[in-house]
Design a protein around this motif. Structure first.
Motif, mmCIF file in Angstrom:
data_model
loop_
_atom_site.group_PDB
_atom_site.id
_atom_site.type_symbol
_atom_site.label_atom_id
_atom_site.label_comp_id
_atom_site.label_asym_id
_atom_site.label_seq_id
_atom_site.Cartn_x
_atom_site.Cartn_y
_atom_site.Cartn_z
ATOM 1 N N LYS A 3 27.386 10.430 26.064
ATOM 2 C CA LYS A 3 27.653 10.569 24.631
ATOM 3 C C LYS A 3 26.373 10.359 23.818
ATOM 4 C CE LYS A 3 32.080 9.780 22.710
ATOM 5 N NZ LYS A 3 33.062 8.893 22.151
ATOM 6 N N PHE A 4 25.584 9.380 24.235
ATOM 7 C CA PHE A 4 24.320 9.094 23.570
ATOM 8 C C PHE A 4 23.391 10.306 23.663
ATOM 9 C CE2 PHE A 4 19.948 7.527 23.593
ATOM 10 C CZ PHE A 4 19.919 6.789 22.408
ATOM 11 N N LYS A 5 23.302 10.885 24.857
ATOM 12 C CA LYS A 5 22.451 12.064 25.050
ATOM 13 C C LYS A 5 22.922 13.235 24.193
ATOM 14 C CE LYS A 5 20.542 11.467 29.681
ATOM 15 N NZ LYS A 5 20.480 12.034 31.031
ATOM 16 N N GLU A 6 24.226 13.424 24.104
ATOM 17 C CA GLU A 6 24.760 14.515 23.285
ATOM 18 C C GLU A 6 24.487 14.281 21.808
ATOM 19 O OE1 GLU A 6 28.894 14.841 24.273
ATOM 20 O OE2 GLU A 6 28.469 15.428 26.349
ATOM 21 N N ARG A 7 24.667 13.038 21.353
ATOM 22 C CA ARG A 7 24.461 12.729 19.931
ATOM 23 C C ARG A 7 23.017 12.976 19.514
ATOM 24 N NH1 ARG A 7 23.723 10.233 15.560
ATOM 25 N NH2 ARG A 7 24.564 8.518 14.482
ATOM 26 N N TRP A 8 22.072 12.627 20.370
ATOM 27 C CA TRP A 8 20.652 12.802 20.061
ATOM 28 C C TRP A 8 20.096 14.111 20.603
ATOM 29 C CZ3 TRP A 8 18.241 10.227 16.434
ATOM 30 C CH2 TRP A 8 18.834 9.050 15.997
ATOM 31 N N GLU A 9 20.955 14.956 21.136
ATOM 32 C CA GLU A 9 20.577 16.283 21.632
ATOM 33 C C GLU A 9 19.473 16.200 22.683
ATOM 34 O OE1 GLU A 9 19.618 18.075 17.880
ATOM 35 O OE2 GLU A 9 21.693 18.554 17.459
ATOM 36 N N LEU A 70 18.638 5.353 10.453
ATOM 37 C CA LEU A 70 19.671 6.354 10.727
ATOM 38 C C LEU A 70 20.056 7.121 9.468
ATOM 39 C CD1 LEU A 70 21.896 4.433 13.292
ATOM 40 C CD2 LEU A 70 20.286 6.294 13.745
ATOM 41 N N GLU A 77 16.638 15.298 8.733
ATOM 42 C CA GLU A 77 16.952 16.286 9.781
ATOM 43 C C GLU A 77 17.058 17.689 9.196
ATOM 44 O OE1 GLU A 77 20.068 16.789 13.482
ATOM 45 O OE2 GLU A 77 20.585 15.469 11.831
ATOM 46 N N TYR A 84 15.746 19.267 17.456
ATOM 47 C CA TYR A 84 16.541 18.227 18.114
ATOM 48 C C TYR A 84 16.378 16.916 17.363
ATOM 49 C CZ TYR A 84 16.290 21.665 21.815
ATOM 50 O OH TYR A 84 16.354 22.833 22.528
ATOM 51 N N ARG A 85 17.419 16.103 17.389
ATOM 52 C CA ARG A 85 17.381 14.817 16.682
ATOM 53 C C ARG A 85 16.344 13.870 17.264
ATOM 54 N NH1 ARG A 85 23.791 13.829 15.878
ATOM 55 N NH2 ARG A 85 24.021 15.271 14.151
ATOM 56 N N TRP A 86 16.143 13.910 18.568
ATOM 57 C CA TRP A 86 15.178 12.996 19.163
ATOM 58 C C TRP A 86 13.769 13.259 18.635
ATOM 59 C CZ3 TRP A 86 11.182 15.117 21.814
ATOM 60 C CH2 TRP A 86 11.354 16.392 22.336
#
Length: 173
Positions: A3-9, A70, A77, A84-86
């Protein structure tokens, strides 16, 4: 973790370094501010109260900094149109590293020129320091941006900023 990876793309595991470094930077900033705050209070650094207060203030400040960061991500953004968010974390880190480094690099140069805060009038010292830091910052921004994989963003950022300052003729595409 997924979920973390998906949220931060985050598509690759190596990209996890940016959120982790960002979180560590926020915690370290909270610690430094808490240490500064407690430095003005007359408490022995060996007391357990000192460690408790230091921990509590660090957690509070780190949480506050995370909340602010955040919120900034949400605004920036769309404004910066990153893919990507990261990448936002990488961009923030580049700005932080570059600003600190430019300020640190200017000190030895000013010392080489025999200029110091103590011996030089503030009306002379600070304008010279600002004029010195500015070009150092511009060059470091591109170098550190390249190291973090964000050269294109920072090159466009530089062109936009310098164009607003009247140097547009040097950036004709």
């Amino acid at each position: 973790m997924q979920k973390f990876k998906e949220r931060w793309e985050i598509k690759s595991s190596w990209q996890l370094i940016f959120p982790m470094l960002g979180l560590l930077s926020l915690i370290f900033s909270g610690y430094l501010i808490a240490k500064y705050i407690l430095g003005s209070i007359d408490i022995s650094k060996t007391d357990s109260i000192y460690f408790g207060l230091l921990s509590a203030i660090t957690i509070l400040l780190s949480s506050l900094l995370l909340f602010i960061t955040l919120k900034l991500f949400g605004v920036l953004e769309t404004r910066w149109s990153v893919n990507y968010r990261w990448e936002l974390i990488a961009i923030f880190m580049v700005f932080a590293i570059t600003g600190s480094t430019a300020a640190r690099v200017s000190d030895p140069i000013l010392s080489f020129l025999s200029l110091s805060k103590e011996t030089t009038n503030g009306w002379i010292y600070w304008p010279i320091r600002i004029l010195l830091v500015f070009p150092i910052y511009q060059v470091l921004l591109l170098i550190v941006g390249w190291i973090f994989g964000q050269f294109k963003f920072f090159w466009n950022f530089e062109k936009k900023m310098l164009s607003r300052m009247g140097f547009a003729r040097f950036f004709k595409d």
